[in-house]
Design an enzyme around this catalytic site. Structure first.
Site, PDB file in Angstrom:
ATOM      1  N   SER A   1     -16.374   2.039   3.280  1.00  0.00           N
ATOM      2  CA  SER A   1     -16.599   2.173   4.698  1.00  0.00           C
ATOM      3  C   SER A   1     -17.572   3.339   5.243  1.00  0.00           C
ATOM      4  CB  SER A   1     -15.365   2.435   5.388  1.00  0.00           C
ATOM      5  OG  SER A   1     -15.320   2.878   6.685  1.00  0.00           O
TER       6      SER A   1
ATOM      7  N   TYR B   1      -7.699   7.108   6.025  1.00  0.00           N
ATOM      8  CA  TYR B   1      -8.407   5.992   5.800  1.00  0.00           C
ATOM      9  C   TYR B   1      -9.796   6.556   5.243  1.00  0.00           C
ATOM     10  CZ  TYR B   1     -11.444   1.863   6.748  1.00  0.00           C
ATOM     11  OH  TYR B   1     -12.277   0.770   6.706  1.00  0.00           O
TER      12      TYR B   1
ATOM     13  N   LYS C   1     -11.466   6.245   1.390  1.00  0.00           N
ATOM     14  CA  LYS C   1     -12.627   5.521   1.173  1.00  0.00           C
ATOM     15  C   LYS C   1     -13.466   6.436   0.345  1.00  0.00           C
ATOM     16  CE  LYS C   1     -11.957   1.475   3.233  1.00  0.00           C
ATOM     17  NZ  LYS C   1     -11.755   0.457   2.333  1.00  0.00           N
TER      18      LYS C   1
HETATM   19  N1  NAD Z   1     -13.806  -4.642   9.819  1.00  0.00           N
HETATM   20  C1  NAD Z   1     -14.634  -3.437   9.901  1.00  0.00           C
HETATM   21  O1  NAD Z   1     -15.340  -3.046  10.723  1.00  0.00           O
HETATM   22  C2  NAD Z   1     -14.652  -2.820   8.539  1.00  0.00           C
HETATM   23  C3  NAD Z   1     -15.802  -1.812   8.416  1.00  0.00           C
HETATM   24  C4  NAD Z   1     -15.886  -0.885   7.183  1.00  0.00           C
HETATM   25  C5  NAD Z   1     -15.065  -1.223   6.316  1.00  0.00           C
HETATM   26  N2  NAD Z   1     -13.870  -2.141   6.359  1.00  0.00           N
HETATM   27  C6  NAD Z   1     -13.213  -2.580   5.154  1.00  0.00           C
HETATM   28  O2  NAD Z   1     -13.357  -3.762   4.752  1.00  0.00           O
HETATM   29  C7  NAD Z   1     -12.306  -4.497   3.930  1.00  0.00           C
HETATM   30  C8  NAD Z   1     -11.566  -5.610   4.727  1.00  0.00           C
HETATM   31  O3  NAD Z   1     -11.248  -5.318   5.909  1.00  0.00           O
HETATM   32  P1  NAD Z   1     -11.067  -6.441   7.197  1.00  0.00           P
HETATM   33  O4  NAD Z   1     -11.781  -5.686   8.279  1.00  0.00           O
HETATM   34  O5  NAD Z   1     -11.714  -7.651   6.726  1.00  0.00           O
HETATM   35  O6  NAD Z   1      -9.595  -6.322   7.434  1.00  0.00           O
HETATM   36  P2  NAD Z   1      -8.699  -7.544   7.376  1.00  0.00           P
HETATM   37  O7  NAD Z   1      -7.400  -6.970   7.861  1.00  0.00           O
HETATM   38  O8  NAD Z   1      -9.085  -8.857   7.866  1.00  0.00           O
HETATM   39  O9  NAD Z   1      -8.402  -7.892   5.947  1.00  0.00           O
HETATM   40  C9  NAD Z   1      -7.830  -7.063   5.018  1.00  0.00           C
HETATM   41  C10 NAD Z   1      -7.250  -7.846   3.967  1.00  0.00           C
HETATM   42  O10 NAD Z   1      -6.448  -6.899   3.029  1.00  0.00           O
HETATM   43  C11 NAD Z   1      -5.079  -7.757   2.948  1.00  0.00           C
HETATM   44  N3  NAD Z   1      -4.087  -6.687   2.437  1.00  0.00           N
HETATM   45  C12 NAD Z   1      -3.645  -5.704   3.230  1.00  0.00           C
HETATM   46  N4  NAD Z   1      -2.709  -5.170   2.293  1.00  0.00           N
HETATM   47  C13 NAD Z   1      -2.620  -5.552   1.274  1.00  0.00           C
HETATM   48  C14 NAD Z   1      -1.579  -5.460   0.061  1.00  0.00           C
HETATM   49  N5  NAD Z   1      -0.822  -4.282   0.068  1.00  0.00           N
HETATM   50  N6  NAD Z   1      -1.976  -6.236  -0.977  1.00  0.00           N
HETATM   51  C15 NAD Z   1      -2.859  -7.253  -0.925  1.00  0.00           C
HETATM   52  N7  NAD Z   1      -3.548  -7.491   0.069  1.00  0.00           N
HETATM   53  C16 NAD Z   1      -3.304  -6.671   1.394  1.00  0.00           C
HETATM   54  C17 NAD Z   1      -4.729  -8.286   4.213  1.00  0.00           C
HETATM   55  O11 NAD Z   1      -3.791  -9.405   3.863  1.00  0.00           O
HETATM   56  C18 NAD Z   1      -5.963  -9.000   4.521  1.00  0.00           C
HETATM   57  O12 NAD Z   1      -6.337 -10.251   3.879  1.00  0.00           O
HETATM   58  C19 NAD Z   1     -11.092  -3.092   4.173  1.00  0.00           C
HETATM   59  O13 NAD Z   1     -11.100  -2.419   2.843  1.00  0.00           O
HETATM   60  C20 NAD Z   1     -11.778  -2.247   5.260  1.00  0.00           C
HETATM   61  O14 NAD Z   1     -11.344  -1.181   5.031  1.00  0.00           O
HETATM   62  C21 NAD Z   1     -13.840  -3.032   7.341  1.00  0.00           C
END
Ligand code: NAD
Length: 257
Positions: free
Chosen positions: A147, A160, A164
């Site tokens: 991130s 967080y 990261k």
């Molecule tokens: N959405 C954003 O703006 C953004 C920005 C930067 C980074 N990210 C990163 O992208 C990645 C995906 O995030 P997202 O926004 O798609 O969120 P999301 O919540 O849609 O997806 C996260 C997934 O992780 C799974 N998960 C959570 N805890 C778990 C565990 N203990 N065991 C197995 N699976 C688990 C959830 O079930 C879900 O499928 C993350 O690492 C997040 O930090 C997201």
């Protein structure tokens, strides 16, 4: 002029596992890989979402398997590895896209909250790499989802951000150790609309206006816009890329006022 050939950017015929692949960015990557012709297993703790995503993967004409996991439990990841090697015949690509967040500030975050976030977001990445690295065939690829918070201070995200930052350092460390058999890279997305944050980033909110204004490309990302970087890093076209963090943020991080 001598002969020329380059390796195309594709994951066709690869076998991939996407941890955290049943929602948000991970699900987009799983479906994108499937659309490119890779066999894909998307896993998370949620059985119904595993089923729903497996069904969507199958509709793209490739193989999948149904298995849940919790990244805080190494045994459950070992079961995913066994299922995938049995049902797909091996594994070439692993994506760690699981997520956990806490909005508690530096002043008052508790030990429990800190541990919850880092156990999923950082130790989880370490467990995914440890579990799958021995199973990856030569030329295997690990893609960790980081991130912008790894390098930009954002309010009320200390655990967080630390997790990261750790993911990016661990990406470099494991890339060095696992070379030359396995490449390890990360993607640092900027602000990406997913079902979970659709309200926070909704059009017309003050937060959205501030992000749009500061982003050279003038908007937040769709989750599908992260897929291309994942396909590239997973593909043989990235055969000389390891220990790298690819930022996909519309220019946000490197732009001044
Ligand atoms: N959405 C954003 O703006 C953004 C920005 C930067 C980074 N990210 C990163 O992208 C990645 C995906 O995030 P997202 O926004 O798609 O969120 P999301 O919540 O849609 O997806 C996260 C997934 O992780 C799974 N998960 C959570 N805890 C778990 C565990 N203990 N065991 C197995 N699976 C688990 C959830 O079930 C879900 O499928 C993350 O690492 C997040 O930090 C997201």
């Amino acid at each position: 002029m001598g002969t020329y050939s380059h390796t195309p950017v594709t994951v066709e015929d690869k076998r991939a596992v996407v941890v955290g692949g049943t929602s948000g960015i991970g699900q987009a990557i799983a479906l994108g890989f499937a659309a490119e012709g890779a066999d894909v297993v998307a896993t998370s703790r949620d059985e119904a979402k595993v089923e729903e995503t497996a069904h969507a993967i199958e509709q793209r004409g490739v193989e999948t398997a149904r298995v849940t996991c919790d990244v805080t439990d190494g045994d459950s990841l070992a079961r995913v590895r066994e299922t995938v090697t049995d049902e797909l015949g091996g594994v070439d690509v692993v994506v760690a896209s699981q997520g956990a967040i806490s909005r508690a500030s530096v002043r008052d975050i508790s030990d429990d909250e800190w541990s919850f976030v880092t156990d999923v977001a950082l130790d989880g990445v370490r467990r995914v790499t440890q579990t799958f690295a021995p199973a990856l065939d030569d030329g295997g690829s690990v893609v960790n989802i980081s991130s912008l918070s790894a390098r930009l201070a954002m309010a009320d995200l200390p655990a967080y951000s630390a997790a990261k930052g750790g993911v990016e350092a661990f990406t470099r460390a494991s890339a060095k150790e696992l070379a030359p058999d396995v490449r390890v890279n990360a993607i640092a997305p900027g602000f990406v609309i997913t079902p979970q944050n659709a309200e926070t980033y909704a059009d017309g909110t003050e937060k959205r206006a501030r992000i749009d204004e500061r982003t050279p490309l003038g908007r937040v990302a769709r989750r599908e816009e992260i897929v291309g970087a994942a396909v590239y890093l997973a593909s043989d076209a990235a055969s000389f890329v390891t220990g790298e963090v690819v930022t996909v943020d519309g220019g946000f991080a490197d732009s001044a006022l």
